[in-house]
Design a protein around this motif. Structure first.
Motif, PDB file in Angstrom:
ATOM      1  N   GLN A   1      -2.893 -12.849 -10.574  1.00 48.79           N
ATOM      2  CA  GLN A   1      -2.133 -11.818  -9.909  1.00 48.79           C
ATOM      3  C   GLN A   1      -3.070 -10.959  -9.077  1.00 48.79           C
ATOM      4  O   GLN A   1      -4.060 -10.443  -9.591  1.00 48.79           O
ATOM      5  CB  GLN A   1      -1.388 -10.949 -10.919  1.00 48.79           C
ATOM      6  N   VAL A   2      -2.741 -10.802  -7.803  1.00 51.29           N
ATOM      7  CA  VAL A   2      -3.520  -9.960  -6.919  1.00 51.29           C
ATOM      8  C   VAL A   2      -3.184  -8.506  -7.194  1.00 51.29           C
ATOM      9  O   VAL A   2      -2.011  -8.132  -7.291  1.00 51.29           O
ATOM     10  CB  VAL A   2      -3.239 -10.290  -5.448  1.00 51.29           C
ATOM     11  N   GLN A   3      -4.210  -7.694  -7.321  1.00 58.10           N
ATOM     12  CA  GLN A   3      -4.028  -6.268  -7.519  1.00 58.10           C
ATOM     13  C   GLN A   3      -4.571  -5.507  -6.316  1.00 58.10           C
ATOM     14  O   GLN A   3      -5.674  -5.776  -5.847  1.00 58.10           O
ATOM     15  CB  GLN A   3      -4.730  -5.797  -8.786  1.00 58.10           C
ATOM     16  N   LEU A   4      -3.778  -4.576  -5.832  1.00 63.81           N
ATOM     17  CA  LEU A   4      -4.155  -3.724  -4.717  1.00 63.81           C
ATOM     18  C   LEU A   4      -4.089  -2.279  -5.172  1.00 63.81           C
ATOM     19  O   LEU A   4      -3.087  -1.857  -5.742  1.00 63.81           O
ATOM     20  CB  LEU A   4      -3.222  -3.928  -3.524  1.00 63.81           C
ATOM     21  N   VAL A   5      -5.139  -1.537  -4.929  1.00 57.48           N
ATOM     22  CA  VAL A   5      -5.210  -0.153  -5.356  1.00 57.48           C
ATOM     23  C   VAL A   5      -5.485   0.728  -4.155  1.00 57.48           C
ATOM     24  O   VAL A   5      -6.542   0.624  -3.528  1.00 57.48           O
ATOM     25  CB  VAL A   5      -6.291   0.056  -6.429  1.00 57.48           C
ATOM     26  N   GLU A   6      -4.533   1.604  -3.841  1.00 55.85           N
ATOM     27  CA  GLU A   6      -4.676   2.532  -2.728  1.00 55.85           C
ATOM     28  C   GLU A   6      -5.273   3.844  -3.204  1.00 55.85           C
ATOM     29  O   GLU A   6      -5.077   4.250  -4.349  1.00 55.85           O
ATOM     30  CB  GLU A   6      -3.324   2.817  -2.066  1.00 55.85           C
ATOM     31  N   SER A   7      -5.953   4.509  -2.300  1.00 55.00           N
ATOM     32  CA  SER A   7      -6.477   5.835  -2.568  1.00 55.00           C
ATOM     33  C   SER A   7      -6.617   6.582  -1.249  1.00 55.00           C
ATOM     34  O   SER A   7      -6.551   5.987  -0.181  1.00 55.00           O
ATOM     35  CB  SER A   7      -7.827   5.773  -3.289  1.00 55.00           C
ATOM     36  N   GLY A   8      -6.809   7.882  -1.337  1.00 55.89           N
ATOM     37  CA  GLY A   8      -7.065   8.685  -0.158  1.00 55.89           C
ATOM     38  C   GLY A   8      -5.916   9.542   0.309  1.00 55.89           C
ATOM     39  O   GLY A   8      -6.087  10.355   1.225  1.00 55.89           O
ATOM     40  N   GLY A   9      -4.750   9.374  -0.284  1.00 59.28           N
ATOM     41  CA  GLY A   9      -3.625  10.203   0.098  1.00 59.28           C
ATOM     42  C   GLY A   9      -3.788  11.625  -0.408  1.00 59.28           C
ATOM     43  O   GLY A   9      -4.679  11.935  -1.192  1.00 59.28           O
ATOM     44  N   GLY A  10      -2.920  12.492   0.074  1.00 60.47           N
ATOM     45  CA  GLY A  10      -2.968  13.876  -0.336  1.00 60.47           C
ATOM     46  C   GLY A  10      -2.227  14.764   0.627  1.00 60.47           C
ATOM     47  O   GLY A  10      -1.464  14.303   1.472  1.00 60.47           O
ATOM     48  N   LEU A  11      -2.470  16.043   0.492  1.00 57.65           N
ATOM     49  CA  LEU A  11      -1.855  17.064   1.339  1.00 57.65           C
ATOM     50  C   LEU A  11      -2.829  17.466   2.432  1.00 57.65           C
ATOM     51  O   LEU A  11      -3.990  17.787   2.155  1.00 57.65           O
ATOM     52  CB  LEU A  11      -1.467  18.279   0.504  1.00 57.65           C
ATOM     53  N   VAL A  12      -2.357  17.445   3.656  1.00 60.16           N
ATOM     54  CA  VAL A  12      -3.193  17.806   4.791  1.00 60.16           C
ATOM     55  C   VAL A  12      -2.372  18.633   5.773  1.00 60.16           C
ATOM     56  O   VAL A  12      -1.156  18.460   5.883  1.00 60.16           O
ATOM     57  CB  VAL A  12      -3.776  16.544   5.470  1.00 60.16           C
ATOM     58  N   GLN A  13      -3.029  19.536   6.472  1.00 61.09           N
ATOM     59  CA  GLN A  13      -2.351  20.353   7.469  1.00 61.09           C
ATOM     60  C   GLN A  13      -2.114  19.572   8.752  1.00 61.09           C
ATOM     61  O   GLN A  13      -2.843  18.621   9.054  1.00 61.09           O
ATOM     62  CB  GLN A  13      -3.174  21.601   7.774  1.00 61.09           C
ATOM     63  N   PRO A  14      -1.095  19.946   9.515  1.00 61.45           N
ATOM     64  CA  PRO A  14      -0.892  19.292  10.813  1.00 61.45           C
ATOM     65  C   PRO A  14      -2.156  19.342  11.657  1.00 61.45           C
ATOM     66  O   PRO A  14      -2.844  20.365  11.713  1.00 61.45           O
ATOM     67  CB  PRO A  14       0.237  20.110  11.440  1.00 61.45           C
ATOM     68  N   GLY A  15      -2.443  18.224  12.305  1.00 63.17           N
ATOM     69  CA  GLY A  15      -3.657  18.107  13.094  1.00 63.17           C
ATOM     70  C   GLY A  15      -4.855  17.615  12.321  1.00 63.17           C
ATOM     71  O   GLY A  15      -5.888  17.285  12.924  1.00 63.17           O
ATOM     72  N   GLY A  16      -4.723  17.538  11.020  1.00 61.39           N
ATOM     73  CA  GLY A  16      -5.817  17.096  10.184  1.00 61.39           C
ATOM     74  C   GLY A  16      -5.932  15.590  10.101  1.00 61.39           C
ATOM     75  O   GLY A  16      -5.189  14.847  10.747  1.00 61.39           O
ATOM     76  N   SER A  17      -6.867  15.139   9.278  1.00 64.84           N
ATOM     77  CA  SER A  17      -7.160  13.717   9.142  1.00 64.84           C
ATOM     78  C   SER A  17      -7.238  13.306   7.687  1.00 64.84           C
ATOM     79  O   SER A  17      -7.577  14.108   6.811  1.00 64.84           O
ATOM     80  CB  SER A  17      -8.490  13.374   9.821  1.00 64.84           C
ATOM     81  N   LEU A  18      -6.927  12.054   7.447  1.00 67.51           N
ATOM     82  CA  LEU A  18      -7.100  11.423   6.152  1.00 67.51           C
ATOM     83  C   LEU A  18      -7.568   9.995   6.368  1.00 67.51           C
ATOM     84  O   LEU A  18      -7.248   9.389   7.392  1.00 67.51           O
ATOM     85  CB  LEU A  18      -5.803  11.400   5.345  1.00 67.51           C
ATOM     86  N   ARG A  19      -8.297   9.475   5.411  1.00 63.11           N
ATOM     87  CA  ARG A  19      -8.638   8.069   5.408  1.00 63.11           C
ATOM     88  C   ARG A  19      -8.117   7.429   4.139  1.00 63.11           C
ATOM     89  O   ARG A  19      -8.516   7.802   3.032  1.00 63.11           O
ATOM     90  CB  ARG A  19     -10.154   7.839   5.514  1.00 63.11           C
ATOM     91  N   LEU A  20      -7.230   6.477   4.306  1.00 65.45           N
ATOM     92  CA  LEU A  20      -6.691   5.735   3.184  1.00 65.45           C
ATOM     93  C   LEU A  20      -7.530   4.489   2.942  1.00 65.45           C
ATOM     94  O   LEU A  20      -8.022   3.868   3.882  1.00 65.45           O
ATOM     95  CB  LEU A  20      -5.240   5.327   3.438  1.00 65.45           C
ATOM     96  N   SER A  21      -7.663   4.125   1.685  1.00 65.07           N
ATOM     97  CA  SER A  21      -8.388   2.921   1.313  1.00 65.07           C
ATOM     98  C   SER A  21      -7.528   2.066   0.413  1.00 65.07           C
ATOM     99  O   SER A  21      -6.699   2.572  -0.344  1.00 65.07           O
ATOM    100  CB  SER A  21      -9.695   3.264   0.584  1.00 65.07           C
ATOM    101  N   CYS A  22      -7.734   0.777   0.492  1.00 65.56           N
ATOM    102  CA  CYS A  22      -7.047  -0.175  -0.371  1.00 65.56           C
ATOM    103  C   CYS A  22      -8.043  -1.247  -0.766  1.00 65.56           C
ATOM    104  O   CYS A  22      -8.593  -1.932   0.104  1.00 65.56           O
ATOM    105  CB  CYS A  22      -5.849  -0.791   0.348  1.00 65.56           C
ATOM    106  N   THR A  23      -8.267  -1.392  -2.052  1.00 65.33           N
ATOM    107  CA  THR A  23      -9.200  -2.384  -2.556  1.00 65.33           C
ATOM    108  C   THR A  23      -8.434  -3.493  -3.263  1.00 65.33           C
ATOM    109  O   THR A  23      -7.585  -3.225  -4.114  1.00 65.33           O
ATOM    110  CB  THR A  23     -10.217  -1.750  -3.513  1.00 65.33           C
ATOM    111  N   ALA A  24      -8.745  -4.714  -2.901  1.00 63.11           N
ATOM    112  CA  ALA A  24      -8.081  -5.883  -3.467  1.00 63.11           C
ATOM    113  C   ALA A  24      -8.969  -6.558  -4.497  1.00 63.11           C
ATOM    114  O   ALA A  24     -10.196  -6.590  -4.365  1.00 63.11           O
ATOM    115  CB  ALA A  24      -7.714  -6.874  -2.368  1.00 63.11           C
TER     116      ALA A  24
END
Length: 114
Positions: free
Chosen positions: A1-24
């Motif tokens: 079974q392939v497992q995918l784990v996301e991270s990097g989400g959260g609360l950010v203000q308009p105009g801000g930045s986030l980087r999401l990651s997904c490791t398989a």
């Protein structure tokens, strides 16, 4: 079974930045197609960006110019750099890996609010 784990989400203000990651959890990551999808409450799960094994990419119109999808095959990791975030980007973001069939992560919440 392939497992995918996301991270990097959260609360950010308009105009801000986030980087999401997904490791398989697979060593065949490099020959698979990977993508980011998002789903806001009451809406369908829509494609945000996709990257193929050859490195070619596609983006939803809403993501073009603001989001960048990339992959590090050596680390079995997918990224989504999200800049100039706006409230309409608020959604649960899902990682998808495709090889013979589709595999999905559990999602990570992104909330854009002041």
């Amino acid at each position: 079974q392939v497992q995918l784990v996301e991270s990097g989400g959260g609360l950010v203000q308009p105009g801000g930045s986030l980087r999401l990651s997904c490791t398989a959890s697979v060593s065949i990551f490099s020959i698979g197609v990977m993508g980011w999808y998002r789903q806001a409450p009451g809406n369908a799960r829509d494609l945000v960006a996709q990257i193929n094994s050859d490195g070619s990419t596609t983006y939803a119109d809403s993501a073009k110019g603001r989001f960048t999808i990339s992959r590090n095959n050596a680390r079995n990791t997918l990224y989504l750099q999200m800049n100039s975030l706006a409230p309409e980007d608020t959604a649960v973001y899902y990682c998808r890996f495709t090889h013979y069939t589709d595999y999905w992560g559990q999602g990570t919440q992104v909330t854009v609010s002041s």
